[in-house]
Design a protein around this motif. Sequence first.
Motif, short mmCIF file in Angstrom:
data_model
loop_
_atom_site.label_atom_id
_atom_site.label_comp_id
_atom_site.label_asym_id
_atom_site.label_seq_id
_atom_site.Cartn_x
_atom_site.Cartn_y
_atom_site.Cartn_z
N VAL B 121 -7.42 -9.52 4.62
CA VAL B 121 -6.54 -8.70 3.77
C VAL B 121 -5.64 -7.83 4.65
N ASN B 122 -6.26 -7.28 5.69
CA ASN B 122 -5.47 -6.42 6.57
C ASN B 122 -4.36 -7.20 7.27
N ARG B 123 -4.68 -8.42 7.69
CA ARG B 123 -3.65 -9.23 8.35
C ARG B 123 -2.50 -9.50 7.37
N ALA B 124 -2.87 -9.73 6.12
CA ALA B 124 -1.83 -9.97 5.12
C ALA B 124 -1.00 -8.71 4.90
N LEU B 125 -1.65 -7.57 5.03
CA LEU B 125 -0.91 -6.31 4.86
C LEU B 125 0.22 -6.19 5.88
N GLY B 126 -0.05 -6.77 7.05
CA GLY B 126 0.94 -6.68 8.12
C GLY B 126 2.27 -7.32 7.75
N ALA B 127 2.23 -8.21 6.75
CA ALA B 127 3.47 -8.89 6.36
C ALA B 127 4.29 -8.04 5.39
N LEU B 128 3.71 -6.94 4.94
CA LEU B 128 4.41 -6.11 3.96
C LEU B 128 5.30 -5.07 4.66
N PRO B 129 6.31 -4.59 3.94
CA PRO B 129 7.11 -3.48 4.48
C PRO B 129 6.21 -2.26 4.71
N GLU B 130 6.65 -1.38 5.60
CA GLU B 130 5.81 -0.27 6.06
C GLU B 130 5.24 0.57 4.91
N LYS B 131 6.09 0.96 3.96
CA LYS B 131 5.60 1.85 2.89
C LYS B 131 4.58 1.15 2.00
N LEU B 164 2.88 1.47 -5.38
CA LEU B 164 1.63 0.71 -5.39
C LEU B 164 1.77 -0.52 -6.29
N TYR B 165 2.43 -0.34 -7.42
CA TYR B 165 2.62 -1.46 -8.35
C TYR B 165 3.40 -2.58 -7.67
N ARG B 166 4.48 -2.20 -7.01
CA ARG B 166 5.31 -3.21 -6.35
C ARG B 166 4.58 -3.82 -5.15
N ALA B 167 3.81 -2.98 -4.44
CA ALA B 167 3.10 -3.46 -3.26
C ALA B 167 2.03 -4.48 -3.65
N LYS B 168 1.35 -4.17 -4.75
CA LYS B 168 0.30 -5.10 -5.17
C LYS B 168 0.90 -6.44 -5.59
N ALA B 169 2.04 -6.39 -6.28
CA ALA B 169 2.69 -7.62 -6.72
C ALA B 169 3.09 -8.47 -5.50
N ARG B 170 3.68 -7.79 -4.51
CA ARG B 170 4.11 -8.51 -3.31
C ARG B 170 2.89 -9.04 -2.54
N PHE B 171 1.86 -8.22 -2.52
CA PHE B 171 0.68 -8.58 -1.75
C PHE B 171 -0.03 -9.80 -2.34
N ARG B 172 -0.04 -9.85 -3.69
CA ARG B 172 -0.71 -10.99 -4.34
C ARG B 172 -0.07 -12.30 -3.90
N LEU B 173 1.24 -12.27 -3.77
CA LEU B 173 1.94 -13.48 -3.34
C LEU B 173 1.49 -13.88 -1.94
N ILE B 175 -1.25 -12.89 -0.18
CA ILE B 175 -2.68 -13.15 -0.06
C ILE B 175 -3.03 -14.49 -0.69
N GLY B 176 -2.27 -14.85 -1.73
CA GLY B 176 -2.49 -16.16 -2.36
C GLY B 176 -2.24 -17.27 -1.37
N GLU B 177 -1.21 -17.09 -0.55
CA GLU B 177 -0.90 -18.11 0.45
C GLU B 177 -1.99 -18.20 1.51
N GLU B 178 -2.69 -17.06 1.75
CA GLU B 178 -3.73 -17.06 2.78
C GLU B 178 -5.07 -17.54 2.23
N GLY B 179 -5.14 -17.73 0.90
CA GLY B 179 -6.36 -18.25 0.30
C GLY B 179 -7.47 -17.23 0.15
N VAL B 180 -7.11 -15.94 0.13
CA VAL B 180 -8.12 -14.92 -0.08
C VAL B 180 -8.01 -14.40 -1.50
#
Lengths: 179, 183
Positions: B121-131, B164-173, B175-180
């Motif tokens: 999950v943390n590795r996937a976080l790295g793909a998100l914008p800083e905020k 947080l709402y936008r971050a979770k939406a982006r993150f789901r995309l 993390i889905g690709e990473e299979g977690v």
Amino acid sequence: MRRSFEDFSAEVFRRRDVEIEKRKKQRAIITYLAPLAICLTLFFSTVVVMPQLLKGGSGAFDSDDDIMDGENSDNQGDVTDKGEDKIYPIAISYITVYTEQGRRVYSNAEDVWDVFLYVEDYPDAFIYSGEAPDTPMGAYYKVMVCLRDGTVHYYLLDNLTDDEIVSGFEHLLDSMDTQ
Amino acid sequence: MDNGASSYRRFLNGEEGAFEEIMLKYRDGLTFFIGGFVRDIMTAEDIAIDVFTYLLLNPKKYDFSVSLKTYLYMLGRSRALDHLRSRKRRMTVDISELENELADRESLEDSVLADERSRAVNRALGALPEKMRTVLYLIYFEELSYEETARVMKLNRKQVDNLLYRAKARFRLIIGEEGVQWI
């Protein structure tokens, strides 16, 4: 490599100590150097600048002298120049004459005039600032004149014998006391 | 849980060992959090040391209005951003240093992230914008409240909600690709 916790902790406290030392030095600069700078300023103004100024003034009645040239005066009710090219200041707040019994303050314009008359009789008089030198009759020959513009001037009769000084001032003081 | 406040009070009362407790408790998390900004564990550790040093030198600045953890993360984020602003864009990295950096990162991840899922999950976080990365990290990894997260990020509560709402939406995309699986 990352630091061990011990190294991490030691580094935090080391930086704390460095910062404390730095602050101490800054405080020391403020505590010691600032007064030193003030002392140096006073030293130069007293030992270097003041003697130069005193040397520059050729006498209390020098026509180039600010006190005597009327620049600080409103010239109202000017005392006459006694037939010479001199304008005497009348913007005098008071004068102080130092005597062995202590200082005596005169504020009457006539008194001031008397002092100037007296000083004028002795062309070697010059403006003096500081303590009067020790003499047998000591403090008689130091006169402080405070102008209304806030400046303070000391007059010292120099190159006179003690007798001349004493007799001159005794005469002056007597004349003032009788007014 | 007082998030270090009691230790800090003991430190203020003259117990220097209490400060070591605070460092022991928050050192890794804070370094990891700062590392998310500066992407360099050694630099992150250096900034974390500065944060603790600041706390040591300015004990009166912390007024207990927020948890100590929140305060430390506020300082950490602020210093990390300062560092990023001042850092030269061009950097040369020695290969051996890079290897050490990777080893350090893994070691720190082991310390902060308990399981493989968290690491993924943390590795996937790295793909998100800083905020977005920061808001997710603070809330889900550091378990800060929304209010505390808002303090650390210098946002208001509503902005944190939206982010947080936008971050979770982006993150789901991602993390889905990473299979977690994301709960």
